[in-house]
Design a protein around this motif. Structure first.
Motif, PDB file in Angstrom:
ATOM      1  N   VAL A  73      24.617  11.094  30.447  1.00 28.03           N
ATOM      2  CA  VAL A  73      25.865  11.004  29.699  1.00 28.03           C
ATOM      3  C   VAL A  73      26.590   9.704  30.032  1.00 28.03           C
ATOM      4  O   VAL A  73      27.106   9.010  29.147  1.00 28.03           O
ATOM      5  N   ARG A  74      26.620   9.359  31.315  1.00 33.48           N
ATOM      6  CA  ARG A  74      27.311   8.131  31.735  1.00 33.48           C
ATOM      7  C   ARG A  74      26.622   6.891  31.173  1.00 33.48           C
ATOM      8  O   ARG A  74      27.286   5.906  30.830  1.00 33.48           O
ATOM      9  N   ILE A  75      25.288   6.918  31.102  1.00 33.12           N
ATOM     10  CA  ILE A  75      24.541   5.762  30.581  1.00 33.12           C
ATOM     11  C   ILE A  75      24.911   5.494  29.128  1.00 33.12           C
ATOM     12  O   ILE A  75      25.252   4.369  28.752  1.00 33.12           O
ATOM     13  N   ALA A  76      24.850   6.527  28.288  1.00 30.69           N
ATOM     14  CA  ALA A  76      25.167   6.349  26.865  1.00 30.69           C
ATOM     15  C   ALA A  76      26.609   5.922  26.669  1.00 30.69           C
ATOM     16  O   ALA A  76      26.906   5.015  25.876  1.00 30.69           O
ATOM     17  N   LEU A  77      27.518   6.562  27.388  1.00 30.10           N
ATOM     18  CA  LEU A  77      28.937   6.252  27.215  1.00 30.10           C
ATOM     19  C   LEU A  77      29.243   4.827  27.681  1.00 30.10           C
ATOM     20  O   LEU A  77      30.017   4.099  27.049  1.00 30.10           O
ATOM     21  N   GLY A  78      28.616   4.416  28.792  1.00 32.53           N
ATOM     22  CA  GLY A  78      28.835   3.065  29.296  1.00 32.53           C
ATOM     23  C   GLY A  78      28.352   2.004  28.320  1.00 32.53           C
ATOM     24  O   GLY A  78      29.044   1.011  28.067  1.00 32.53           O
ATOM     25  N   LEU A 201      38.348   7.616  26.752  1.00 31.82           N
ATOM     26  CA  LEU A 201      37.273   8.543  26.395  1.00 31.82           C
ATOM     27  C   LEU A 201      36.441   8.861  27.633  1.00 31.82           C
ATOM     28  O   LEU A 201      35.941   7.964  28.310  1.00 31.82           O
ATOM     29  N   GLU A 202      36.293  10.137  27.930  1.00 36.23           N
ATOM     30  CA  GLU A 202      35.575  10.581  29.124  1.00 36.23           C
ATOM     31  C   GLU A 202      34.443  11.536  28.753  1.00 36.23           C
ATOM     32  O   GLU A 202      34.461  12.150  27.686  1.00 36.23           O
ATOM     33  N   PRO A 203      33.447  11.659  29.630  1.00 35.88           N
ATOM     34  CA  PRO A 203      32.362  12.616  29.393  1.00 35.88           C
ATOM     35  C   PRO A 203      32.878  14.055  29.369  1.00 35.88           C
ATOM     36  O   PRO A 203      33.870  14.370  30.029  1.00 35.88           O
ATOM     37  N   GLU A 204      32.213  14.916  28.615  1.00 34.20           N
ATOM     38  CA  GLU A 204      32.529  16.345  28.606  1.00 34.20           C
ATOM     39  C   GLU A 204      31.442  17.059  29.404  1.00 34.20           C
ATOM     40  O   GLU A 204      30.514  17.637  28.854  1.00 34.20           O
ATOM     41  N   TYR A 205      31.583  16.991  30.718  1.00 32.47           N
ATOM     42  CA  TYR A 205      30.560  17.560  31.594  1.00 32.47           C
ATOM     43  C   TYR A 205      30.553  19.089  31.581  1.00 32.47           C
ATOM     44  O   TYR A 205      29.539  19.726  31.794  1.00 32.47           O
TER      45      TYR A 205
END
Length: 214
Positions: A73-78, A201-205
């Motif tokens: 998730v962090r990779i795509a969002l970054g 915008l933050e991840p929805e873990y």
């Protein structure tokens, strides 16, 4: 409008270039056992090469923000945030469970429950419009004993035995080739969503990471 979609929330790394009038222009999906970081940008670069488009032609960037792999998730969002800043384009985040749910939606009254494998018989799921995580068996106890349900996602594929043993014919399992997320669907969903703030915008873990739990 051209949209670039990026999704690495699960083992499937999927990226797409999507036109709001023509539909999908190009899409690549790969099953990745380890880290997505080494292949996302080559996939994106290749999409533009094979479609004869330029990344500067993109009007919007859509990204899956989880739940799923914390690292993925962090990779795509970054990457999505970096491209949105560099190109000065709007960014839209979409929940991974919404993407899976959309794949299985039809005109029947059968409820769709997307399942993402969180390991050890735990799943991320969406039920009654609520996204949550927990043991699959606990979710099944909450379901209506008189209804059939459509299950989709790697959680449905990996835990088919649990679903069938507890629900029998009331559990409809989507086929394997239709049970993985697709970036083109992510792009299409972004057409009706508001632009997100690129800085907030933050991840929805949904659940805490292993480190946070410890």
């Amino acid at each position: 409008m051209l949209i670039l979609g990026i999704d690495t929330s699960t083992k499937i790394c999927t990226c797409s270039i999507f036109d709001d009038k023509k539909g999908m222009i190009a899409e690549t999906s790969l099953s990745v056992e380890k880290n997505h970081s080494n292949i996302v940008m080559p996939i994106i670069d290749n999409l533009f090469k094979i479609s004869s488009l330029n990344i500067n032609s993109i009007d919007k960037i859509a990204v899956a923000i989880g739940p799923g792999s914390f690292t993925g998730v962090r990779i795509a969002l970054g990457i999505a945030k970096g491209l949105a800043m560099a190109l000065n384009k709007p960014l839209v985040g979409i929940n991974e469970l919404d993407i899976l749910e959309t794949i299985a939606e039809d005109n029947t009254c059968t409820e769709v429950i997307p399942l993402i494998d969180a390991r050890k018989e735990r799943v991320y799921y969406k039920h009654d419009n609520i996204c949550a995580d927990g043991y699959l068996i606990d979710l099944l106890k909450e379901l209506d004993s008189n209804k059939k349900y459509i299950f989709i996602g790697d959680g449905a594929i990996n835990y088919t035995d649990i679903l069938k043993n507890n629900l029998g014919e009331r559990a409809i399992i989507f086929s394997k080739y239709n049970s993985f997320p697709r970036a083109s669907i992510l792009c299409e969903l972004s057409l009706t969503r508001k632009e997100d703030n690129i800085y907030t915008l933050e991840p929805e873990y949904i659940s805490k990471s292993r480190a946070e739990k410890q």
